[in-house]
Enzyme design. Structure first.
Site, PDB file in Angstrom:
ATOM      1  CB  SER A  22      33.810  33.807  40.081  1.00  9.54           C
ATOM      2  OG  SER A  22      33.063  33.309  41.184  1.00  9.54           O
ATOM      3  CG  ASN A 109      22.098  37.300  45.660  1.00  8.18           C
ATOM      4  OD1 ASN A 109      22.927  36.587  45.074  1.00  8.18           O
ATOM      5  ND2 ASN A 109      20.827  37.342  45.314  1.00  8.18           N
ATOM      6  CB  THR A 154      51.856  78.285  31.090  1.00  6.72           C
ATOM      7  OG1 THR A 154      52.386  79.324  30.287  1.00  6.72           O
ATOM      8  CG2 THR A 154      51.765  78.765  32.538  1.00  6.72           C
ATOM      9  CG  HIS A 155      50.749  77.296  26.770  1.00  4.99           C
ATOM     10  ND1 HIS A 155      49.555  76.958  26.174  1.00  4.99           N
ATOM     11  CD2 HIS A 155      50.481  78.350  27.583  1.00  4.99           C
ATOM     12  CE1 HIS A 155      48.604  77.771  26.589  1.00  4.99           C
ATOM     13  NE2 HIS A 155      49.130  78.628  27.449  1.00  4.99           N
ATOM     14  CB  SER A 276      69.169  50.549  26.335  1.00  4.83           C
ATOM     15  OG  SER A 276      69.244  49.988  25.039  1.00  4.83           O
ATOM     16  CE  LYS A 282      68.169  55.959  26.173  1.00  5.25           C
ATOM     17  NZ  LYS A 282      67.195  55.430  25.201  1.00  5.25           N
ATOM     18  CD  GLU A 289      59.966  55.475  29.769  1.00  7.50           C
ATOM     19  OE1 GLU A 289      59.899  54.305  29.361  1.00  7.50           O
ATOM     20  OE2 GLU A 289      60.934  56.219  29.533  1.00  7.50           O
ATOM     21  CD  GLN A 321      30.941  35.290  38.685  1.00  3.86           C
ATOM     22  OE1 GLN A 321      30.135  34.747  39.433  1.00  3.86           O
ATOM     23  NE2 GLN A 321      31.501  34.654  37.681  1.00  3.86           N
ATOM     24  CE  LYS A 324      32.856  38.856  43.463  1.00  8.05           C
ATOM     25  NZ  LYS A 324      31.873  39.327  42.443  1.00  8.05           N
TER      26      LYS A 324
HETATM   27  N1  ARG Z   1      30.187  34.546  42.307  1.00  9.76           N
HETATM   28  C1  ARG Z   1      29.064  35.380  42.478  1.00  9.76           C
HETATM   29  C2  ARG Z   1      29.447  36.855  42.283  1.00  9.76           C
HETATM   30  O1  ARG Z   1      30.579  37.101  42.266  1.00  9.76           O
HETATM   31  C3  ARG Z   1      28.480  35.182  43.843  1.00  9.76           C
HETATM   32  C4  ARG Z   1      27.029  35.499  43.946  1.00  9.76           C
HETATM   33  C5  ARG Z   1      26.197  34.506  43.200  1.00  9.76           C
HETATM   34  N2  ARG Z   1      24.811  34.764  43.432  1.00  9.76           N
HETATM   35  C6  ARG Z   1      23.873  34.225  42.650  1.00  9.76           C
HETATM   36  N3  ARG Z   1      22.644  34.536  42.938  1.00  9.76           N
HETATM   37  N4  ARG Z   1      24.174  33.451  41.664  1.00  9.76           N
HETATM   38  O2  ARG Z   1      28.648  37.721  42.171  1.00  9.76           O
END
Ligand code: ARG
Length: 475
Positions: A22, A109, A154-155, A276, A282, A289, A321, A324
């Protein structure tokens, strides 16, 4: 360098590592990871689990790494699995074995949950500043057009005339609710997972409340299993960000309509419009948008996290994971859209004459006839029927309501005297809407003043909270 491996006879297969990695997206948590490592270090030191000299070396190394992350000289390697392992690798390279000391009493964790909360708090506070700036721009425009009559819809059909300042100010109220949502979210999110370890807490006499305070949180989370598993704060943040996106989208839709040739109400500043490649004449409302289009992506990020969380067993599972990228993307998206959108609002000018001329068309004063009769004691259903007859007569004879003769009014209803013409003006109709929240000039003015002072109160609240979290990169 993996943070595990003792019980394995081989490292992960190449494709497993690629799936698992990650680092490409979570490196941006590095400043928060270092910050929480400093807090964890203080707790370990207090519990006498790290020799004083070693603690000092680790602290100095962490601060140095913080500086290097900030100026971009410290970057992860493609061998790193995630931000936590990358930072531990660097520390071990620099300090040798003591670089691994911080893992005592902590797991990735609780670490990742802490990092992401810090990141979310910092960025949601920052984003509120962009929302407030947009609110201010809207209210400044509303004030500028506080006396300009325009048709209300309205509408998408002419309904009743309103002041254009009233029409604009309504958007500042939507964003005021978003700001309230962020404040409310903050109160639920400002709790620290650090100290929960893998899921069960620690036997090492650590002090989660102390590290929570140190990090700027209100307190530590009261259940270690909840601490590492809860991602409500991500889902809720994504909902708030989606709502902001939806508000921008609805407002953007108005800008698109109003700047069309058919409406011709809004004139975009050249710096906030695009051209444009083929049609030289334009001038397109691309900002509005894009705001409208990006709402889809914000909603997508919310639904992806909700779906990921549904049915997820406790405590930590690797599915988490996936929390994120959606959060990062929604925050980045709005950080891009909001300033441009605010600039567009601040620089748009509106055609008062055109809006005023349109405000009485489409029989938008028909309600005035009905209300006139109600004031004369006629039940509304009859009053509505009589006003409808007047509209019908106008339509079939190609006239406007005030052009009907006294006899025609009387035919529609005996109580419809010539006096009714007095209320058949846009100005009169607007001035009569004096209920709280109505479009009468004094009401719109006081509404703008009240909302501006609420925004000022919010700015003070946010400045106070920002002291805790913002600028963590610099610490
Ligand atoms: N990269 C992991 C995540 O984003 C970190 C935690 C990993 N924990 C584990 N027990 N493998 O969640």
């Amino acid at each position: 360098m993996a943070l595990w491996g003792g019980r394995f006879s081989s490292g992960p297969a190449g494709d497993v590592f690629a799936l698992s990695q990650s680092i490409d997206f979570d490196w941006r948590l590095a400043p928060y990871d270092i910050r929480s490592s400093l807090a964890h270090l203080a707790v370990l030191e207090k519990a006498k689990l790290i020799a004083e000299g070693d603690a000092e070396k680790i602290r100095t190394a962490l601060k140095q790494m913080q500086k290097e992350v900030r100026d971009g000289t410290l970057v992860p390697s493609s061998e790193d699995e995630d931000v936590h392992s990358a930072l531990e690798r660097v520390m071990t390279e620099r300090l040798g074995a003591i670089g691994g000391s911080l893992r005592a009493g902590r797991s990735r964790n609780d670490q990742v949950a802490t990092d992401l909360r810090l990141f979310a708090l910092d960025h949601m506070l920052e984003l509120s500043g962009f929302v407030v700036a947009l609110q201010r721009a809207i209210l400044t425009k509303a004030d500028e057009y506080v006396d300009a009559p325009a048709p209300g819809f309205t509408h998408l059909q002419h309904a009743q005339p309103v002041l254009f300042g009233h029409e604009l100010a309504k958007h500042a109220h939507s964003f005021a609710r978003d700001i309230d949502r962020i404040k409310d979210w903050y109160l639920r999110t400002s709790f620290s997972p650090l100290g929960a370890g893998a899921l069960a807490g620690s036997s090492l006499h650590l002090d989660p409340q102390a590290s929570a305070r140190e990090l700027g949180f209100d307190a530590a989370i009261a259940n270690s299993i909840d601490a590492v598993s809860d991602r409500d704060f991500v889902a809720e943040a994504l909902f708030i960000l989606s709502m902001i996106g939806i508000h921008l989208s609805r407002m953007g839709e108005e800008w698109c309509l109003w700047s069309s040739t058919e409406f011709g109400w809004a004139k975009l500043d050249d710096a906030y419009a695009t051209g444009s490649s083929i049609m030289p004449q334009k001038k397109n409302p691309d900002i509005a948008e894009l705001a409208r289009g990006k709402a889809g992506r914000l909603i997508g990020n919310l639904t992806s996290v909700l779906a990921m969380l549904k049915g997820l067993p406790f405590a930590y599972n690797r599915d988490l994971q996936e929390d994120k990228e959606p959060l990062f993307d929604s925050l980045d998206t709005l950080a891009l859209v909001l300033p441009a959108f605010t600039g567009m609002v601040a620089t748009t000018t509106f055609n008062r004459a055109k809006m005023e001329a349109a405000s009485s068309t489409g029989f938008s004063l028909a309600t005035e006839i009905a209300d006139f009769l109600v004031r004369a004691g006629i039940p509304f259903a009859q009053a509505h029927e009589a006003a409808g007859q007047c509209v019908h007569l106008c339509e079939t004879t190609g006239r406007d309501l005030h052009e009907l003769t006294d006899a025609e009014f009387a035919m529609a209803h005996p109580s419809l005297t010539a006096e009714v013409r007095k209320v058949l003006t846009v100005e009169g109709a607007i001035a009569s809407r004096t209920t709280f929240g109505g479009t009468a000039p004094a009401n719109v003015r006081s509404q703008i003043v009240a909302l501006n002072s609420k925004i000022t109160e919010n700015e003070i609240w946010f400045a106070d909270k920002t002291k805790h979290f913002s600028g963590m990169m610099g610490q």
